[in-house]
Scaffold this motif. Structure first.
Motif, short mmCIF file in Angstrom:
data_model
loop_
_atom_site.label_atom_id
_atom_site.label_comp_id
_atom_site.label_asym_id
_atom_site.label_seq_id
_atom_site.Cartn_x
_atom_site.Cartn_y
_atom_site.Cartn_z
N VAL A 114 63.32 82.41 24.63
CA VAL A 114 63.18 81.14 25.34
C VAL A 114 61.96 81.17 26.26
O VAL A 114 61.19 80.19 26.33
CB VAL A 114 64.46 80.83 26.15
N THR A 115 61.76 82.28 26.93
CA THR A 115 60.61 82.39 27.84
C THR A 115 59.30 82.28 27.07
O THR A 115 58.37 81.56 27.47
CB THR A 115 60.66 83.72 28.61
N GLU A 116 59.20 83.00 25.96
CA GLU A 116 57.97 82.97 25.15
C GLU A 116 57.73 81.58 24.58
O GLU A 116 56.60 81.10 24.52
CB GLU A 116 58.06 83.99 24.01
N THR A 175 68.10 76.36 33.32
CA THR A 175 68.60 75.32 32.41
C THR A 175 68.32 75.67 30.96
O THR A 175 69.20 75.55 30.09
CB THR A 175 67.95 73.96 32.76
N LEU A 176 67.10 76.13 30.68
CA LEU A 176 66.73 76.48 29.30
C LEU A 176 67.56 77.67 28.79
O LEU A 176 68.00 77.67 27.64
CB LEU A 176 65.23 76.81 29.24
N TYR A 177 67.75 78.67 29.64
CA TYR A 177 68.53 79.84 29.23
C TYR A 177 69.97 79.46 28.89
O TYR A 177 70.52 79.87 27.86
CB TYR A 177 68.54 80.89 30.35
N PRO A 223 76.03 75.53 34.86
CA PRO A 223 75.67 74.14 35.19
C PRO A 223 75.52 73.26 33.96
O PRO A 223 75.34 72.06 34.11
CB PRO A 223 74.32 74.30 35.92
N VAL A 224 75.54 73.86 32.74
CA VAL A 224 75.38 73.03 31.54
C VAL A 224 76.55 72.08 31.39
O VAL A 224 76.43 70.96 30.94
CB VAL A 224 75.25 73.94 30.29
#
Length: 288
Positions: free
Chosen positions: A213-215, A263-265, A280-281
């Motif tokens: 996700v980070t990349e 949020t993305l993770y 929090p999703v």
């Protein structure tokens, strides 16, 4: 009584013989000169500030300096122009009124000594302000900790520094009192992302997802300097487990990067079927 009438008669003679026309002409001439001088000095000051601001905007457009640094120097030049304007204005007005300004300054005597002693603090402020700018300790827009004050720099002058706290309070700090400065806006700062997990959460799989996700989002988050760095599991006093991920980002963007990456993770882990507590999703905790 006779003396009184004699004095009154003498006064009336002087009054009637006084050249009022010349006096009024001289007053009108001096008044016009003062008005023209003040207007001219004000126009020159505005032109100098305009030229200074335009020069700094061109300097910034060439990308040879940061925005905060240019803004700091621009504010400083404006302050110097203001000080020069008031000095010239006072000196010019006194000169036009016919007062011997040079003689007054030279013959100040004891008053000059007293003013000099009172100006020691001012001179110390100016010297400290000069070295703060020379050493690039901070700029306008930087987040600082000065003694017990924490806030954002809104103005840097040779005499004082203006700091705006996070609650909106404005602090005016004399430069001579700035001994130790903590600057949170220079270099790269650490952003931490904490993800709550269960005892049986697949950590290795979670790390792979975080890396991917980070990349995949580095183009949208170009401020990431280093990371992700996996710090491993930790626990709260309540016994809840969380997994900490650390990244180094440009100063001042820690909170923004933390929020977006969390949020993305969590969204990616939900898509991969990894069950996490109180994320929090979803506003409803996942049942076990």
């Amino acid at each position: 009584m006779q003396q009184f009438f004699s004095n009154l008669e003498s006064f009336l003679k002087q009054y009637l013989n006084f050249d009022w026309e010349s006096f009024l002409t001289a007053c009108l001439s001096a008044g016009i000169k003062l008005i023209v001088f003040v207007i001219t000095a004000t126009i020159i000051k505005s032109i100098l500030i305009s030229i200074s601001n335009h020069s700094f905007r061109n300097y910034l457009s060439r990308k040879t300096s940061t925005f905060n640094r240019s803004k700091t120097l621009m504010k400083l030049v404006e302050n110097c122009i203001q000080y020069l304007y008031y000095f010239v204005l006072i000196y010019g007005i006194l000169s036009l009124l016919g007062l011997p300004v040079s003689s007054l300054l030279a013959g100040a005597g004891i008053a000059g000594i007293a003013i000099g002693l009172g100006a020691q603090g001012f001179l110390t402020d100016v010297m400290n302000g000069f070295f703060i700018l020379l050493e690039h300790q901070f700029d306008v827009g930087d987040t600082l900790t000065i003694d017990t004050y924490v806030g954002t720099v809104t103005n840097v002058g040779l005499r004082s520094t203006q700091l705006t706290g996070f609650d909106g309070t404005i602090y005016y700090i004399p430069n001579r009192q700035i001994l130790v400065v903590g600057n949170s806006s220079q270099g790269h700062m650490r952003a931490t992302v904490d993800i709550f997990v269960y005892n049986d959460t697949p950590i290795k799989k979670m790390e792979l997802i975080i890396n991917d996700v980070t990349e995949a989002n580095k183009s949208q988050l170009p401020n990431i300097y280093k990371g992700p760095i996996f710090n491993g599991l930790s626990s709260l006093p309540s016994g809840k487990l969380y997994y900490r991920v650390t990244l180094f980002v440009d100063a001042g963007l820690q909170v923004d990067v933390q929020s977006k990456l969390l949020t993305l993770y969590l969204e990616a882990m939900a898509e991969e079927g990894i069950d996490l507590p109180n994320t929090p999703v979803s506003s409803i905790p996942t049942p076990r």
